[in-house]
Design a protein around this motif. Structure first.
Motif, PDB file in Angstrom:
ATOM      1  N   GLY A 185       0.752  -1.172  -0.198  1.00 52.08           N
ATOM      2  CA  GLY A 185       0.200  -0.110   0.082  1.00 52.08           C
ATOM      3  C   GLY A 185       1.102   1.370  -0.536  1.00 52.08           C
ATOM      4  N   ALA A 186       1.938   1.030  -0.848  1.00 48.10           N
ATOM      5  CA  ALA A 186       2.723   2.270  -1.233  1.00 48.10           C
ATOM      6  C   ALA A 186       2.163   3.765  -1.834  1.00 48.10           C
ATOM      7  CB  ALA A 186       4.076   1.720  -1.668  1.00 48.10           C
ATOM      8  N   GLY A 187       1.045   3.861  -2.040  1.00 51.02           N
ATOM      9  CA  GLY A 187       0.338   5.087  -2.240  1.00 51.02           C
ATOM     10  C   GLY A 187       0.120   6.399  -0.915  1.00 51.02           C
ATOM     11  N   VAL A 188       0.188   5.823  -0.246  1.00 44.02           N
ATOM     12  CA  VAL A 188       0.501   7.163   0.660  1.00 44.02           C
ATOM     13  C   VAL A 188       1.113   8.028   0.831  1.00 44.02           C
ATOM     14  CG1 VAL A 188      -0.338   7.404   3.096  1.00 44.02           C
ATOM     15  CG2 VAL A 188      -1.198   5.336   1.676  1.00 44.02           C
ATOM     16  N   THR A 189       2.270   6.894   1.253  1.00 48.48           N
ATOM     17  CA  THR A 189       3.269   8.127   1.389  1.00 48.48           C
ATOM     18  C   THR A 189       3.772   9.058   0.540  1.00 48.48           C
ATOM     19  OG1 THR A 189       4.419   7.597   3.455  1.00 48.48           O
ATOM     20  CG2 THR A 189       5.613   8.729   2.149  1.00 48.48           C
ATOM     21  N   TRP A 190       3.803  10.072  -0.215  1.00 49.83           N
ATOM     22  CA  TRP A 190       4.292  11.095  -1.185  1.00 49.83           C
ATOM     23  C   TRP A 190       3.329  10.556  -2.271  1.00 49.83           C
ATOM     24  CZ3 TRP A 190      10.095  10.224  -1.017  1.00 49.83           C
ATOM     25  CH2 TRP A 190      11.184  10.334   0.525  1.00 49.83           C
ATOM     26  N   GLY A 191       2.299  10.459  -2.230  1.00 50.46           N
ATOM     27  CA  GLY A 191       1.054   9.718  -3.204  1.00 50.46           C
ATOM     28  C   GLY A 191       0.037  10.339  -2.678  1.00 50.46           C
ATOM     29  N   LEU A 192      -1.046   9.999  -3.555  1.00 48.94           N
ATOM     30  CA  LEU A 192      -2.087  10.255  -3.254  1.00 48.94           C
ATOM     31  C   LEU A 192      -3.390   9.022  -2.961  1.00 48.94           C
ATOM     32  CD1 LEU A 192      -3.292  12.391  -6.792  1.00 48.94           C
ATOM     33  CD2 LEU A 192      -2.589  12.744  -4.437  1.00 48.94           C
ATOM     34  N   GLY A 193      -2.891   8.012  -2.781  1.00 47.76           N
ATOM     35  CA  GLY A 193      -3.203   7.348  -2.190  1.00 47.76           C
ATOM     36  C   GLY A 193      -4.553   6.776  -1.394  1.00 47.76           C
ATOM     37  N   ARG A 194      -4.029   7.931  -0.276  1.00 51.95           N
ATOM     38  CA  ARG A 194      -4.835   8.098   1.355  1.00 51.95           C
ATOM     39  C   ARG A 194      -6.612   8.495  -0.029  1.00 51.95           C
ATOM     40  NH1 ARG A 194      -4.525   5.999   5.576  1.00 51.95           N
ATOM     41  NH2 ARG A 194      -2.349   7.059   5.894  1.00 51.95           N
ATOM     42  N   ILE A 195      -5.826   9.711  -0.608  1.00 53.53           N
ATOM     43  CA  ILE A 195      -7.236  10.923  -1.331  1.00 53.53           C
ATOM     44  C   ILE A 195      -7.893   9.318  -2.156  1.00 53.53           C
ATOM     45  CG2 ILE A 195      -8.146  12.250  -3.225  1.00 53.53           C
ATOM     46  CD1 ILE A 195      -5.804  14.132  -1.372  1.00 53.53           C
ATOM     47  N   TRP A 196      -7.456   8.502  -3.141  1.00 53.67           N
ATOM     48  CA  TRP A 196      -7.955   7.796  -2.990  1.00 53.67           C
ATOM     49  C   TRP A 196      -9.253   7.094  -3.769  1.00 53.67           C
ATOM     50  CZ3 TRP A 196      -8.572   7.075  -8.917  1.00 53.67           C
ATOM     51  CH2 TRP A 196      -8.886   5.543  -9.696  1.00 53.67           C
ATOM     52  N   GLU A 197      -8.552   5.755  -1.650  1.00 48.37           N
ATOM     53  CA  GLU A 197      -8.727   5.228  -1.542  1.00 48.37           C
ATOM     54  C   GLU A 197     -10.687   5.725  -1.242  1.00 48.37           C
ATOM     55  OE1 GLU A 197      -6.239   4.213   2.218  1.00 48.37           O
ATOM     56  OE2 GLU A 197      -5.097   2.894   0.671  1.00 48.37           O
ATOM     57  N   ARG A 198     -10.690   7.034  -0.435  1.00 50.55           N
ATOM     58  CA  ARG A 198     -11.827   7.179  -0.293  1.00 50.55           C
ATOM     59  C   ARG A 198     -12.637   7.826  -1.393  1.00 50.55           C
ATOM     60  NH1 ARG A 198      -8.454  12.657   3.417  1.00 50.55           N
ATOM     61  NH2 ARG A 198      -8.119  11.304   5.157  1.00 50.55           N
ATOM     62  N   ILE A 199     -13.311   7.894  -2.375  1.00 53.04           N
ATOM     63  CA  ILE A 199     -13.589   7.325  -3.499  1.00 53.04           C
ATOM     64  C   ILE A 199     -14.182   6.178  -3.351  1.00 53.04           C
ATOM     65  CG2 ILE A 199     -13.805   7.602  -5.897  1.00 53.04           C
ATOM     66  CD1 ILE A 199     -10.890   8.660  -5.793  1.00 53.04           C
ATOM     67  N   PRO A 200     -15.994   6.632  -3.436  1.00 48.01           N
ATOM     68  CA  PRO A 200     -16.736   5.905  -3.269  1.00 48.01           C
ATOM     69  C   PRO A 200     -16.792   4.190  -3.828  1.00 48.01           C
ATOM     70  CG  PRO A 200     -18.227   7.566  -3.356  1.00 48.01           C
ATOM     71  CD  PRO A 200     -16.265   8.044  -3.887  1.00 48.01           C
ATOM     72  N   VAL A 201     -15.735   4.369  -4.962  1.00 46.38           N
ATOM     73  CA  VAL A 201     -16.493   3.366  -5.741  1.00 46.38           C
ATOM     74  C   VAL A 201     -15.247   2.330  -5.672  1.00 46.38           C
ATOM     75  CG1 VAL A 201     -15.090   3.973  -7.667  1.00 46.38           C
ATOM     76  CG2 VAL A 201     -16.004   2.528  -8.115  1.00 46.38           C
ATOM     77  N   VAL A 202     -14.177   3.164  -5.671  1.00 46.24           N
ATOM     78  CA  VAL A 202     -12.424   2.916  -5.027  1.00 46.24           C
ATOM     79  C   VAL A 202     -12.835   1.982  -3.519  1.00 46.24           C
ATOM     80  CG1 VAL A 202     -10.292   2.685  -4.030  1.00 46.24           C
ATOM     81  CG2 VAL A 202     -11.633   4.066  -6.409  1.00 46.24           C
ATOM     82  N   ARG A 203     -13.312   2.812  -1.906  1.00 40.90           N
ATOM     83  CA  ARG A 203     -14.160   2.122  -1.241  1.00 40.90           C
ATOM     84  C   ARG A 203     -14.349   1.094  -1.886  1.00 40.90           C
ATOM     85  NH1 ARG A 203     -16.070   6.296   1.457  1.00 40.90           N
ATOM     86  NH2 ARG A 203     -18.102   5.939   0.691  1.00 40.90           N
ATOM     87  N   ASP A 204     -15.173   0.963  -2.247  1.00 40.26           N
ATOM     88  CA  ASP A 204     -16.448  -0.193  -2.536  1.00 40.26           C
ATOM     89  C   ASP A 204     -15.670  -1.601  -2.738  1.00 40.26           C
ATOM     90  OD1 ASP A 204     -17.988   0.805  -0.327  1.00 40.26           O
ATOM     91  OD2 ASP A 204     -19.542   1.730  -2.594  1.00 40.26           O
ATOM     92  N   HIS A 205     -14.314  -1.179  -3.839  1.00 43.28           N
ATOM     93  CA  HIS A 205     -13.726  -2.478  -4.684  1.00 43.28           C
ATOM     94  C   HIS A 205     -12.828  -2.004  -4.503  1.00 43.28           C
ATOM     95  CE1 HIS A 205     -17.609  -1.610  -7.052  1.00 43.28           C
ATOM     96  NE2 HIS A 205     -17.934  -2.694  -7.248  1.00 43.28           N
ATOM     97  N   ARG A 206     -12.270  -3.134  -3.338  1.00 43.07           N
ATOM     98  CA  ARG A 206     -11.114  -3.213  -2.608  1.00 43.07           C
ATOM     99  C   ARG A 206      -9.767  -2.975  -4.140  1.00 43.07           C
ATOM    100  NH1 ARG A 206      -9.835  -3.107   2.705  1.00 43.07           N
ATOM    101  NH2 ARG A 206      -7.814  -3.873   2.286  1.00 43.07           N
ATOM    102  N   TRP A 207     -10.120  -4.442  -4.832  1.00 40.61           N
ATOM    103  CA  TRP A 207      -9.321  -4.350  -6.171  1.00 40.61           C
ATOM    104  C   TRP A 207      -9.138  -2.800  -7.341  1.00 40.61           C
ATOM    105  CZ3 TRP A 207     -10.854  -3.405 -10.575  1.00 40.61           C
ATOM    106  CH2 TRP A 207     -12.555  -3.442 -11.113  1.00 40.61           C
ATOM    107  N   LEU A 208      -9.473  -1.915  -6.558  1.00 41.68           N
ATOM    108  CA  LEU A 208      -9.742  -0.651  -6.908  1.00 41.68           C
ATOM    109  C   LEU A 208      -8.314  -0.457  -6.854  1.00 41.68           C
ATOM    110  CD1 LEU A 208     -12.446   0.664  -8.636  1.00 41.68           C
ATOM    111  CD2 LEU A 208     -10.879  -0.878 -10.209  1.00 41.68           C
ATOM    112  N   ARG A 209      -7.992  -0.620  -5.204  1.00 39.15           N
ATOM    113  CA  ARG A 209      -7.103   0.089  -5.142  1.00 39.15           C
ATOM    114  C   ARG A 209      -4.751   0.005  -4.898  1.00 39.15           C
ATOM    115  NH1 ARG A 209      -8.777  -0.613   1.838  1.00 39.15           N
ATOM    116  NH2 ARG A 209     -10.818   0.382   1.190  1.00 39.15           N
TER     117      ARG A 209
END
Length: 209
Positions: A185-209
């Motif tokens: 889950g290396a997208g959180v640090t220096w990346g947009l991973g945290r914002i991406w995970e909050r998108i509803p469709v991504v939050r509901d479908h973990r394979w999109l993370r």
């Protein structure tokens, strides 16, 4: 006459616990050390992610605009050149040699290859959709590994293949790195991973993370 002697009870001694109580300062030091370790690990994965993403993005830019490195100036994709023709037509060994020759220069092959480079490059650099990027990137690296076919000692014409390792080459390394970044889950640090995970469709479908 019987004399009953009562045993003298010696004063009891408190039992010492086998586990020493940790002082608040020791516990704080342990937490601080653990935090520092996790922070260092996060920065290490973030650095690896950015470098890997840049590799894919640079390959896309060089092949698109002919920056004079792997792709000569004036022979970029926008100049009418084919990103796949040179590599696939030069395949000289392996079980898919003839298949790659047929694919070389095909429009659909050029578009799939370039979209793969761009998509994986953007996703990994931004720290989003790392699982999809790992899947697409691993498939791409697997095909390129087959095209070079490291297990062969000789090419189809009998010339030495110059393979340095029959199994592991840089394509395997890139694939493993992409998978590791997705798992960590290396997208959180220096990346947009945290914002991406909050998108509803991504939050509901973990394979999109």
């Amino acid at each position: 006459m019987a004399v009953h002697e009562h045993p003298h009870r010696s004063p009891g001694f408190p039992l010492r616990s086998s586990r020493k109580n940790r002082t608040p300062s020791a516990a704080g030091d342990a937490v601080s050390t653990l935090t520092d370790t996790r922070t260092a690990r996060a920065y290490a994965f973030a650095s690896l992610r950015l470098l890997t993403g840049f590799v894919f993005l640079w390959a896309f830019l060089d092949k698109t605009f002919g920056l004079g490195y792997a792709t000569p100036s004036g022979k970029g994709w926008i100049d009418g050149g084919s990103p796949t023709k040179g590599f696939l037509s030069g395949v000289a060994v392996g079980p898919m040699e003839s298949t790659f020759h047929e694919w070389a220069g095909a429009t659909w092959a050029d578009w799939l290859f370039m979209l793969g480079l761009l998509g994986v490059g953007i996703a990994v650099t931004a720290g989003v959709a790392l699982r999809l990027a790992a899947l697409a990137g691993t498939a791409m690296m697997a095909l390129m590994w087959i095209a070079e076919w490291p297990p062969a000692k000789h090419l189809s014409d009998g010339a030495p293949s110059m393979s340095t390792n029959p199994f592991v080459d840089y394509h395997v390394i890139y694939a493993v790195v992409l998978i590791a970044l997705a798992v960590a889950g290396a997208g959180v640090t220096w990346g947009l991973g945290r914002i991406w995970e909050r998108i509803p469709v991504v939050r509901d479908h973990r394979w999109l993370r």
